[in-house]
Design an enzyme around this catalytic site. Sequence first.
Site, mmCIF file in Angstrom:
data_model
loop_
_atom_site.group_PDB
_atom_site.id
_atom_site.type_symbol
_atom_site.label_atom_id
_atom_site.label_comp_id
_atom_site.label_asym_id
_atom_site.label_seq_id
_atom_site.Cartn_x
_atom_site.Cartn_y
_atom_site.Cartn_z
ATOM 1 N N LYS A 146 10.888 -4.506 6.336
ATOM 2 C CA LYS A 146 10.518 -3.428 5.440
ATOM 3 C C LYS A 146 10.548 -2.241 6.401
ATOM 4 C CE LYS A 146 5.882 -2.205 3.174
ATOM 5 N NZ LYS A 146 4.572 -2.494 3.228
ATOM 6 N N SER A 164 3.004 -2.845 -1.484
ATOM 7 C CA SER A 164 4.257 -1.880 -1.299
ATOM 8 C C SER A 164 5.404 -2.680 -0.796
ATOM 9 C CB SER A 164 3.637 -0.791 -0.253
ATOM 10 O OG SER A 164 3.283 -1.413 0.813
ATOM 11 N N SER A 213 -0.262 -5.734 0.006
ATOM 12 C CA SER A 213 0.816 -5.364 0.083
ATOM 13 C C SER A 213 2.106 -6.462 0.498
ATOM 14 C CB SER A 213 1.248 -3.908 0.952
ATOM 15 O OG SER A 213 0.760 -2.900 0.176
#
Lengths: 483, 93
Positions: free
Chosen positions: A74, A149, A173
């Site tokens: 990420k 996210s 997330s």
Amino acid sequence: MTALELAGRLHKREMRVLDALSEAQKKTQALNPSVNAVTEWEETETLRAAEQAQKRIDEGKPLSPLDGVPIGVKDLICIKDRRTSCASRMLADYVSPYDATAAAHLKAAGLLLPARCNMDEFAMGSTTETSVYGPTRNPWDLTRSPGGSSGGSAAAVAAGMLPAAIGSDTGGSIRQPAAYCAVTGMKPSYGAVSRYGLVAYASSLDQIGPFGGDAADCAALLDILAGPDGRDATCSGLPAPCFPALSGDVRGIRIGLPREYFGEGLDEEVRARILEAADIFRELGADVEECSLEGLDLAIPAYYVLACAEASSNLSRYDGLKYGYRAEDAETPDSLYRRSRTEGFGREVRRRILLGSFVLSAGYYDAYYKKAKAARALIRRGFDAAFRTFDLLLCPVAPSTAPRLGESLQDPLKMYLSDIYTVSVNLAGLPGLSLPCGLDGQDLPVGMQLIGPRFRDELVLRAGDAFQKHTRFHLNKPEVKRA
Amino acid sequence: MEFEFGREDLKRLQELSRLDIPEGEEEQTLTELRRILAFMERLSAVKDADEEGSMPVGALRADEPAPAFDREALMRNAKRKKDGAYLAPQTVE
């Protein structure tokens, strides 16, 4: 193929590391125009790392069970000399001068880190739509969100671009995008994995964790990620490794189904899939019973008060001076700060900073921030009470399956409310595993969540692994339409 | 019931946060913040607790000097710098 299956082939020399890397790159090149899960593919350093991994394997000296496996990271975990943008204009050209501890652990275990994965800007969002790179699309249905996210990480694994990925989970997330994309994702206990080099959103809640093809992948990755770190005072590592605990056996484990998590607002088909999963656990010999869990109604307001308060403080470092976006021609320091922050941050980030400043401001601190901390203590006590009777809790990850792109952006409060089943776990610092448990009537994935006591990550993963050893839900893969 | 949160409050928050609401977004921002804050009002039912809701800190590392970051590497991301220092707008007349 899961990350461990790929590693098995590499380590038995049935496949070469460079071929595995090249296959991942080709698949990413083919599918990413449709999915937009990966925002950058680094070649030079990754090829060098792949050659070194192959050499170790040829010499029979792999660094870890996942040596040579390419994974996604990420875009908020710093990798030395690589861009770390948080999917924000603010950090669009930021190149990290150091490795996050998590990234250093992955490198030391021989994993390849070619792909930077898309995300909501500064991890603030539940749909991966607030990214400066544009939304990630759900591989199961390109008109829908992959969740967020860490939506890029989840979608990259679901689409088969990469066998595993790393994300972060502040309020769901990792778990929520794992559920929407039918992959397995683990939010470890608070304090298991160092956050040094993780760009901070809400420091009392943030935790780094893995996505993989199954719970075994997550266990192997978590064993690599976890460990004490003098650079993160909250990080003590895990008391025991997770992978050796995967016995495939849940007999005698007491699993609670918190009735508050199955109440109003939960989609009927999601409820049905979770209850079917509970029956499977019963068949496997677990004792599954309904229970009560206090504090669910306070979870969302407490979470958003605390997360926004911490965000407003953490993001005050972006001043246009030291790094990040700098507005042109500002004549005073104040105008430099204000213009850089106004032009550098997107709308959702600005909204959360404003909310955070409000709940921390004189006159409102007691009514919001202090109350939210009291609610957090109450929620934690609720879990403590449940874990006096039960070893684990089983509940939904999200109230529904993946929403259509665009729906949540129009109504931020509605988006916040969709985090109802995940935020409590962060408020209490617990481990939570999200794993697939079937599809709804529209063939969209449904995820279930296993929650354990703090630092019992191995038990959570053991139960998830046992479930997957006896079911095939995690083997469902989407057929991704090409753009 | 809508929270009494007005334009003056929004202006104050922009000062505190060192950021501005871009032109044309003010009305919608006000509406959204009012709705969100009204929802957060349900926290008022919570009794103040003696217990802190903070996360515990683990063991601190030994307080020993260690090499710091390379200054040049750290400053590489600054847009404007001079002689090993960040360049800021003039602060004193």
